[in-house]
Scaffold this active site. Structure first.
Site, PDB file in Angstrom:
ATOM      1  N   ASP A 169      -0.756  12.511  15.134  1.00 59.13           N
ATOM      2  CA  ASP A 169      -1.595  13.553  15.747  1.00 59.13           C
ATOM      3  C   ASP A 169      -0.736  14.505  16.575  1.00 59.13           C
ATOM      4  O   ASP A 169      -0.909  15.716  16.531  1.00 59.13           O
ATOM      5  CB  ASP A 169      -2.668  12.900  16.628  1.00 59.13           C
ATOM      6  CG  ASP A 169      -3.464  11.860  15.865  1.00 59.13           C
ATOM      7  OD1 ASP A 169      -4.002  12.201  14.801  1.00 59.13           O
ATOM      8  OD2 ASP A 169      -3.531  10.703  16.320  1.00 59.13           O
ATOM      9  N   GLY A 181       0.817  -1.216   0.000  1.00 58.49           N
ATOM     10  CA  GLY A 181       0.000   0.000   0.000  1.00 58.49           C
ATOM     11  C   GLY A 181       0.846   1.258   0.000  1.00 58.49           C
ATOM     12  O   GLY A 181       2.073   1.221  -0.078  1.00 58.49           O
ATOM     13  N   GLN A 182       0.151   2.376   0.123  1.00 60.26           N
ATOM     14  CA  GLN A 182       0.844   3.673   0.000  1.00 60.26           C
ATOM     15  C   GLN A 182       1.756   3.972   1.178  1.00 60.26           C
ATOM     16  O   GLN A 182       2.910   4.363   1.004  1.00 60.26           O
ATOM     17  CB  GLN A 182      -0.196   4.784  -0.114  1.00 60.26           C
ATOM     18  CG  GLN A 182      -1.075   4.675  -1.327  1.00 60.26           C
ATOM     19  CD  GLN A 182      -1.886   5.929  -1.450  1.00 60.26           C
ATOM     20  OE1 GLN A 182      -1.389   6.957  -1.896  1.00 60.26           O
ATOM     21  NE2 GLN A 182      -3.130   5.876  -1.011  1.00 60.26           N
ATOM     22  N   ILE A 183       1.216   3.824   2.399  1.00 61.45           N
ATOM     23  CA  ILE A 183       2.045   4.105   3.574  1.00 61.45           C
ATOM     24  C   ILE A 183       3.211   3.119   3.609  1.00 61.45           C
ATOM     25  O   ILE A 183       4.348   3.485   3.896  1.00 61.45           O
ATOM     26  CB  ILE A 183       1.214   4.046   4.874  1.00 61.45           C
ATOM     27  CG1 ILE A 183       0.166   5.163   4.871  1.00 61.45           C
ATOM     28  CG2 ILE A 183       2.104   4.170   6.101  1.00 61.45           C
ATOM     29  CD1 ILE A 183      -0.804   5.123   6.043  1.00 61.45           C
ATOM     30  N   GLY A 184       2.918   1.867   3.273  1.00 60.03           N
ATOM     31  CA  GLY A 184       3.970   0.857   3.218  1.00 60.03           C
ATOM     32  C   GLY A 184       5.087   1.274   2.274  1.00 60.03           C
ATOM     33  O   GLY A 184       6.274   1.173   2.607  1.00 60.03           O
ATOM     34  N   GLN A 228      -3.666 -12.067  12.967  1.00 55.83           N
ATOM     35  CA  GLN A 228      -2.282 -11.560  12.984  1.00 55.83           C
ATOM     36  C   GLN A 228      -1.694 -11.621  14.394  1.00 55.83           C
ATOM     37  O   GLN A 228      -0.515 -11.968  14.566  1.00 55.83           O
ATOM     38  CB  GLN A 228      -2.231 -10.130  12.436  1.00 55.83           C
ATOM     39  CG  GLN A 228      -2.422 -10.097  10.920  1.00 55.83           C
ATOM     40  CD  GLN A 228      -2.231  -8.724  10.308  1.00 55.83           C
ATOM     41  OE1 GLN A 228      -2.131  -7.722  11.008  1.00 55.83           O
ATOM     42  NE2 GLN A 228      -2.202  -8.680   8.988  1.00 55.83           N
ATOM     43  N   HIS A 241      -7.308   7.441  18.379  1.00 56.89           N
ATOM     44  CA  HIS A 241      -6.819   8.045  17.129  1.00 56.89           C
ATOM     45  C   HIS A 241      -8.034   8.229  16.217  1.00 56.89           C
ATOM     46  O   HIS A 241      -8.297   7.430  15.325  1.00 56.89           O
ATOM     47  CB  HIS A 241      -5.775   7.142  16.473  1.00 56.89           C
ATOM     48  CG  HIS A 241      -5.409   7.585  15.083  1.00 56.89           C
ATOM     49  ND1 HIS A 241      -4.744   8.757  14.828  1.00 56.89           N
ATOM     50  CD2 HIS A 241      -5.627   7.023  13.880  1.00 56.89           C
ATOM     51  CE1 HIS A 241      -4.576   8.893  13.534  1.00 56.89           C
ATOM     52  NE2 HIS A 241      -5.118   7.861  12.924  1.00 56.89           N
ATOM     53  N   ARG A 293     -12.940   1.830   5.399  1.00 57.47           N
ATOM     54  CA  ARG A 293     -14.412   1.893   5.401  1.00 57.47           C
ATOM     55  C   ARG A 293     -14.903   2.030   3.963  1.00 57.47           C
ATOM     56  O   ARG A 293     -14.508   2.954   3.254  1.00 57.47           O
ATOM     57  CB  ARG A 293     -14.878   3.097   6.219  1.00 57.47           C
ATOM     58  CG  ARG A 293     -16.374   3.109   6.483  1.00 57.47           C
ATOM     59  CD  ARG A 293     -16.788   4.417   7.137  1.00 57.47           C
ATOM     60  NE  ARG A 293     -16.406   4.486   8.537  1.00 57.47           N
ATOM     61  CZ  ARG A 293     -17.206   4.157   9.559  1.00 57.47           C
ATOM     62  NH1 ARG A 293     -18.422   3.729   9.338  1.00 57.47           N
ATOM     63  NH2 ARG A 293     -16.785   4.273  10.795  1.00 57.47           N
ATOM     64  N   ARG A 316       1.287  16.714  14.321  1.00 57.68           N
ATOM     65  CA  ARG A 316       0.426  17.758  13.748  1.00 57.68           C
ATOM     66  C   ARG A 316       0.163  18.862  14.776  1.00 57.68           C
ATOM     67  O   ARG A 316       0.175  20.055  14.447  1.00 57.68           O
ATOM     68  CB  ARG A 316      -0.910  17.141  13.306  1.00 57.68           C
ATOM     69  CG  ARG A 316      -0.797  16.297  12.046  1.00 57.68           C
ATOM     70  CD  ARG A 316      -2.055  15.473  11.807  1.00 57.68           C
ATOM     71  NE  ARG A 316      -2.053  14.880  10.473  1.00 57.68           N
ATOM     72  CZ  ARG A 316      -2.890  13.935  10.078  1.00 57.68           C
ATOM     73  NH1 ARG A 316      -3.808  13.453  10.913  1.00 57.68           N
ATOM     74  NH2 ARG A 316      -2.837  13.466   8.844  1.00 57.68           N
ATOM     75  N   ASN A 343     -12.005  -5.679  10.443  1.00 58.89           N
ATOM     76  CA  ASN A 343     -10.644  -5.521  10.945  1.00 58.89           C
ATOM     77  C   ASN A 343     -10.319  -6.517  12.054  1.00 58.89           C
ATOM     78  O   ASN A 343      -9.178  -6.968  12.161  1.00 58.89           O
ATOM     79  CB  ASN A 343     -10.397  -4.073  11.364  1.00 58.89           C
ATOM     80  CG  ASN A 343     -10.094  -3.228  10.139  1.00 58.89           C
ATOM     81  OD1 ASN A 343      -9.090  -3.443   9.473  1.00 58.89           O
ATOM     82  ND2 ASN A 343     -10.993  -2.318   9.797  1.00 58.89           N
TER      83      ASN A 343
HETATM   84  P1  NDP Z   1      -2.652   3.174   3.166  1.00 59.79           P
HETATM   85  O1  NDP Z   1      -1.298   2.590   3.101  1.00 59.79           O
HETATM   86  O2  NDP Z   1      -2.843   4.579   2.732  1.00 59.79           O
HETATM   87  O3  NDP Z   1      -3.231   3.070   4.667  1.00 59.79           O
HETATM   88  C1  NDP Z   1      -3.107   1.891   5.419  1.00 59.79           C
HETATM   89  C2  NDP Z   1      -3.795   2.037   6.735  1.00 59.79           C
HETATM   90  O4  NDP Z   1      -3.191   3.057   7.504  1.00 59.79           O
HETATM   91  C3  NDP Z   1      -5.278   2.401   6.637  1.00 59.79           C
HETATM   92  O5  NDP Z   1      -5.978   1.625   7.597  1.00 59.79           O
HETATM   93  C4  NDP Z   1      -5.303   3.839   7.022  1.00 59.79           C
HETATM   94  O6  NDP Z   1      -6.503   4.201   7.700  1.00 59.79           O
HETATM   95  C5  NDP Z   1      -4.203   3.867   8.048  1.00 59.79           C
HETATM   96  N1  NDP Z   1      -3.747   5.203   8.409  1.00 59.79           N
HETATM   97  C6  NDP Z   1      -3.355   5.545   9.650  1.00 59.79           C
HETATM   98  N2  NDP Z   1      -3.005   6.813   9.713  1.00 59.79           N
HETATM   99  C7  NDP Z   1      -3.191   7.319   8.486  1.00 59.79           C
HETATM  100  C8  NDP Z   1      -3.030   8.608   7.928  1.00 59.79           C
HETATM  101  N3  NDP Z   1      -2.628   9.624   8.633  1.00 59.79           N
HETATM  102  N4  NDP Z   1      -3.310   8.777   6.643  1.00 59.79           N
HETATM  103  C9  NDP Z   1      -3.750   7.757   5.905  1.00 59.79           C
HETATM  104  N5  NDP Z   1      -3.942   6.532   6.383  1.00 59.79           N
HETATM  105  C10 NDP Z   1      -3.681   6.309   7.653  1.00 59.79           C
HETATM  106  O7  NDP Z   1      -3.688   2.257   2.432  1.00 59.79           O
HETATM  107  P2  NDP Z   1      -3.555   1.478   1.028  1.00 59.79           P
HETATM  108  O8  NDP Z   1      -4.952   1.140   0.669  1.00 59.79           O
HETATM  109  O9  NDP Z   1      -2.662   2.176   0.078  1.00 59.79           O
HETATM  110  O10 NDP Z   1      -2.792   0.164   1.447  1.00 59.79           O
HETATM  111  C11 NDP Z   1      -3.300  -0.775   2.307  1.00 59.79           C
HETATM  112  C12 NDP Z   1      -2.618  -2.088   1.967  1.00 59.79           C
HETATM  113  O11 NDP Z   1      -2.918  -2.989   3.014  1.00 59.79           O
HETATM  114  C13 NDP Z   1      -3.116  -2.706   0.668  1.00 59.79           C
HETATM  115  O12 NDP Z   1      -1.985  -3.048  -0.107  1.00 59.79           O
HETATM  116  C14 NDP Z   1      -3.864  -3.964   1.121  1.00 59.79           C
HETATM  117  O13 NDP Z   1      -3.695  -5.041   0.238  1.00 59.79           O
HETATM  118  C15 NDP Z   1      -3.156  -4.228   2.422  1.00 59.79           C
HETATM  119  N6  NDP Z   1      -3.847  -5.034   3.416  1.00 59.79           N
HETATM  120  C16 NDP Z   1      -3.092  -6.008   3.980  1.00 59.79           C
HETATM  121  C17 NDP Z   1      -3.590  -6.812   4.933  1.00 59.79           C
HETATM  122  C18 NDP Z   1      -2.721  -7.865   5.515  1.00 59.79           C
HETATM  123  O14 NDP Z   1      -1.510  -7.817   5.397  1.00 59.79           O
HETATM  124  N7  NDP Z   1      -3.304  -8.859   6.140  1.00 59.79           N
HETATM  125  C19 NDP Z   1      -4.982  -6.661   5.404  1.00 59.79           C
HETATM  126  C20 NDP Z   1      -5.696  -5.588   4.777  1.00 59.79           C
HETATM  127  C21 NDP Z   1      -5.122  -4.790   3.815  1.00 59.79           C
HETATM  128  P3  NDP Z   1      -7.801   4.781   6.935  1.00 59.79           P
HETATM  129  O15 NDP Z   1      -8.491   3.561   6.363  1.00 59.79           O
HETATM  130  O16 NDP Z   1      -8.542   5.410   8.033  1.00 59.79           O
HETATM  131  O17 NDP Z   1      -7.298   5.718   5.874  1.00 59.79           O
END
Ligand code: NDP
Length: 329
Positions: free
Chosen positions: A157, A12-15, A110, A185, A90, A160, A103
């Site tokens: 937080d 994902g993006q944060i990753g 996990q 949070h 969501r 910020r 979740n």
């Molecule tokens: P992001 O990487 O953008 O976000 C991941 C999580 O971080 C979300 O729950 C998001 O919450 C949370 N988060 C916490 N703080 C912040 C912040 N300040 N800004 C934005 N997000 C924040 O999501 P992606 O959709 O890009 O990536 C998620 C990845 O996780 C996907 O690749 C998916 O496949 C994977 N995934 C893996 C799992 C596993 O390993 N078992 C299970 C589920 C998903 P919020 O939803 O509130 O934005």
């Protein structure tokens, strides 16, 4: 010896933002080698595999090994730090109970996999939302792993809040200290300036010179600005905050591992401090000492602050009750 770090949601993006900071040595400094385990769900594997290829091409001298998997037993194997970023967002029409259930279905297994295969010194940092309750579920499912090894991120937080104070006071952000986040949070969080200092002087007195009535400014401007900053970023940027969330995650894990010289904020399992019901994962003012978060105790909390802390803690209790009602806790 390299430190093993497991990252969920690695595709994902944060990753993506986190991986390159970790591999560059931003967590543990320029001496410590790291091994990365990238855990994804099957549909996220390609993203994680692509990130792994780029990590290889970056030729980071501290990065010993990268493994990509969708098997939690493999992903958490030998983990010293587990960063739980992947979560179910969501979706349209999704009720809170659906979100919590989805979740719980991720963070429960996990937690069990961490108990089964992580290193004895594992520390688990939860970023994926709802982060506090996800951490609670993971901890409850991790038989034999002490609950103080689980924490959830409220550092973004806090960062910020410190940045907003710095901008308002015209001071360097590094001079702003002791701005803890209390509670969840979420929008109910309470960023607390009662004990904050700017270059060692009380923030409240300096704020009064700039904003007039401090309570009014806190209630109408500062607290909503901090609590809804994520929405502001989405509006301006067109997508959610990523690099700042990754940066705060680095701050959180580094401080947990290396210690702090002052207060910061982390959501940890309550032992009843400040009247927060035992067992809730609540954000407190904390120090990190010898690899353990310690709540800063004995602070005066006035009625105005107490009401805000209580409201956020009530939301955490509701989340826990909802997960219990689903039979998932
Ligand atoms: P992001 O990487 O953008 O976000 C991941 C999580 O971080 C979300 O729950 C998001 O919450 C949370 N988060 C916490 N703080 C912040 C912040 N300040 N800004 C934005 N997000 C924040 O999501 P992606 O959709 O890009 O990536 C998620 C990845 O996780 C996907 O690749 C998916 O496949 C994977 N995934 C893996 C799992 C596993 O390993 N078992 C299970 C589920 C998903 P919020 O939803 O509130 O934005």
């Amino acid at each position: 010896m390299a430190t093993t770090i497991t990252l969920t949601g690695a595709g994902g993006q944060i990753g993506y933002a986190l991986l390159f900071r970790i591999a560059a040595g931003d967590l543990f400094g320029p001496e410590e080698h790291v091994r990365l385990r990238l855990l994804e769900i099957p549909q996220g594997l390609k993203g994680a595999e692509g990130a792994a290829l780029e990590l290889q091409d970056a030729a980071f001298p501290l990065l010993d090994d990268v493994e990509v998997t969708d098997d939690a037993a493999v992903g958490f194997s030998g983990a010293n730090h587990a960063l739980l970023v992947g979560a179910r967002p969501r979706g349209p029409g999704m009720e809170r109970a659906d979100l919590l259930a989805a979740n719980a279905g991720i963070f429960g297994p996990q937690g069990a996999a961490i108990a089964a295969s992580a290193a004895n010194d594992v520390r688990v940092s939860v970023v994926g939302n709802p982060a506090n309750t996800n951490a609670l579920i993971a901890s409850a499912s991790a038989d034999g792993v002490p609950s103080d090894r689980f924490s959830a991120l409220t550092r973004l937080d806090e960062n910020r809040a410190r940045a907003q104070l710095a901008a308002t006071l015209g001071a360097p952000v590094a001079d702003i200290r002791r701005v803890p986040i209390w509670g969840n949070h979420s929008a109910s969080q309470f960023p607390d300036i009662a004990h904050a200092t700017v270059d060692g002087r009380p923030v409240a007195a300096e704020l009064a010179e700039r904003v007039g009535d401090v309570r009014t400014w806190l209630a109408d401007t500062f607290i909503p600005r901090v609590a809804t900053r994520g929405a502001e970023i989405i509006e301006v940027r067109g997508s959610s905050s990523v690099a700042s969330a990754a940066s705060a995650t680095i701050d959180h894990v580094r401080d947990w591992a290396r210690g702090t010289d002052d207060w910061t904020s982390a959501a940890i399992v309550s032992r009843g401090e400040y009247g927060v019901p035992e067992g809730l994962v609540c954000s407190f003012p904390v120090r990190s000492v010898d690899g353990h978060w310690q709540v800063v105790e004995g602070l005066d909390v006035d009625d105005w602050s107490r009401a805000r802390i209580d409201a956020s803690v009530a939301e955490l209790s509701d989340e826990r009750d909802a997960v219990r009602a689903l039979g998932m806790l």
